[in-house]
Scaffold this active site. Structure first.
Site, short mmCIF file in Angstrom:
data_model
loop_
_atom_site.label_atom_id
_atom_site.label_comp_id
_atom_site.label_asym_id
_atom_site.label_seq_id
_atom_site.Cartn_x
_atom_site.Cartn_y
_atom_site.Cartn_z
N GLU A 75 -59.36 -36.35 -34.82
CA GLU A 75 -60.29 -37.46 -34.80
C GLU A 75 -61.74 -36.97 -34.73
O GLU A 75 -62.01 -35.87 -34.23
CB GLU A 75 -60.00 -38.36 -33.60
CG GLU A 75 -58.64 -39.05 -33.63
CD GLU A 75 -58.67 -40.35 -34.42
OE1 GLU A 75 -59.45 -40.47 -35.40
OE2 GLU A 75 -57.89 -41.26 -34.07
N HIS A 108 -60.69 -38.70 -40.27
CA HIS A 108 -59.72 -37.78 -39.67
C HIS A 108 -58.75 -37.24 -40.71
O HIS A 108 -58.43 -37.92 -41.69
CB HIS A 108 -58.97 -38.45 -38.50
CG HIS A 108 -57.90 -39.42 -38.89
ND1 HIS A 108 -57.94 -40.76 -38.58
CD2 HIS A 108 -56.72 -39.26 -39.57
CE1 HIS A 108 -56.87 -41.36 -39.03
NE2 HIS A 108 -56.11 -40.47 -39.64
N ASN A 125 -62.15 -43.13 -40.80
CA ASN A 125 -63.16 -42.47 -39.97
C ASN A 125 -63.27 -40.98 -40.26
O ASN A 125 -63.98 -40.25 -39.57
CB ASN A 125 -62.87 -42.69 -38.48
CG ASN A 125 -61.54 -42.09 -38.05
OD1 ASN A 125 -60.83 -41.47 -38.83
ND2 ASN A 125 -61.19 -42.28 -36.78
N ASP A 133 -48.13 -34.34 -37.68
CA ASP A 133 -48.36 -34.99 -36.39
C ASP A 133 -47.16 -35.85 -35.99
O ASP A 133 -46.27 -36.09 -36.79
CB ASP A 133 -49.63 -35.86 -36.41
CG ASP A 133 -49.86 -36.53 -37.75
OD1 ASP A 133 -48.89 -37.08 -38.30
OD2 ASP A 133 -51.00 -36.51 -38.24
#
Length: 245
Positions: A143, A138, A136, A67
């Site tokens: 996400e 990811h 979370n 990313d």
């Protein structure tokens, strides 16, 4: 999942790096998927040390980073390309033409994502993907949500993700860009082998959810349950929920 638990983050990072170096020695032209963030820093430090001792040669390997922040040119000190230069690339003999990165400053994000997917496909896909995991759930910057994207895409980063990344930019979440370009789930799940690193108390709950919870886009990492060759490199704090089951 092959779960490996170590007494400390440093021990886990050292063992993971040694394993990755052995994989590269066995297949010097390995195609690697590489992460950024806080978790890989010690792994990269150990890879650099192995290179210095003559135990790692990346000159024939190919890398694809997972990313990049949207809107940042490669030479911006906040960019993930700059992060990789600081922590790995400038210390090892990676051929520049074998390093692949999203261009966060590309004027057309969709076209840039299509270009990147084509480059991954032309390389034959990822052979070894090194992943971190967000609190979370990811992986890369996929996400949590109602659904997940298979291909590379532009993503708005959650507040939790930006807070997690704040230590990379002086502990100021406002300096973390709002959006990024990321590989989708398909190339991650199609990688021949996956190595996921997770350290610290903040990762304990999500590691347990990833391994034992339902497969759901609300925890993107849970889809790794479907993969046939996943290795988890954990310190004992991140693995605490697994050990209680």
């Amino acid at each position: 999942m092959n779960v490996r638990v170590f007494a400390s983050e440093q021990e886990a990072a050292t063992a993971c790096a040694a394993h990755l170096a052995a994989e590269v020695r066995a297949r010097p032209e390995l195609v690697l998927g590489l992460p950024t963030g806080r978790s890989p820093i010690n792994v990269y430090r150990e890879l650099v040390a192995l290179h210095g001792r003559g135990e790692l040669d990346l000159s024939r390997a190919t890398t694809f980073n997972l990313d990049e922040f949207l809107g940042l040119p490669p030479d911006d000190p906040t960019s993930f390309r700059a992060y990789m230069e600081r922590h790995l690339f400038q210390h090892v003999k990676l051929a520049p033409e074998r390093i692949h990165f999203f261009d966060g400053s590309a004027p057309d994000a969709e076209a840039e994502c299509a270009r990147y997917d084509a480059a991954v496909a032309a390389a034959g896909g990822l052979e070894l993907a090194l992943l971190g995991i967000g609190p979370n759930g990811h992986i890369a910057f996929n996400e949590p949500g109602e659904s997940l994207r298979a291909t590379s895409h532009r993503v708005l980063l959650s507040r939790e993700t930006r807070k997690t990344l704040a230590p990379l930019v002086g502990d100021d979440p406002s300096r973390v860009p709002m959006a990024a370009l990321t590989l989708g789930m398909a190339p991650l799940l199609q990688a021949k082998q996956v190595h996921l690193i997770a350290f610290g108390a903040s990762k304990g709950a999500v590691v347990t959810e990833m391994v034992h919870g339902p497969i759901t886009p609300r925890c993107p990492a849970s889809f790794l349950q479907l993969h046939k060759n996943v290795n988890l490199w954990l310190d004992k704090v991140a693995a605490s929920g697994l050990q209680r089951r």
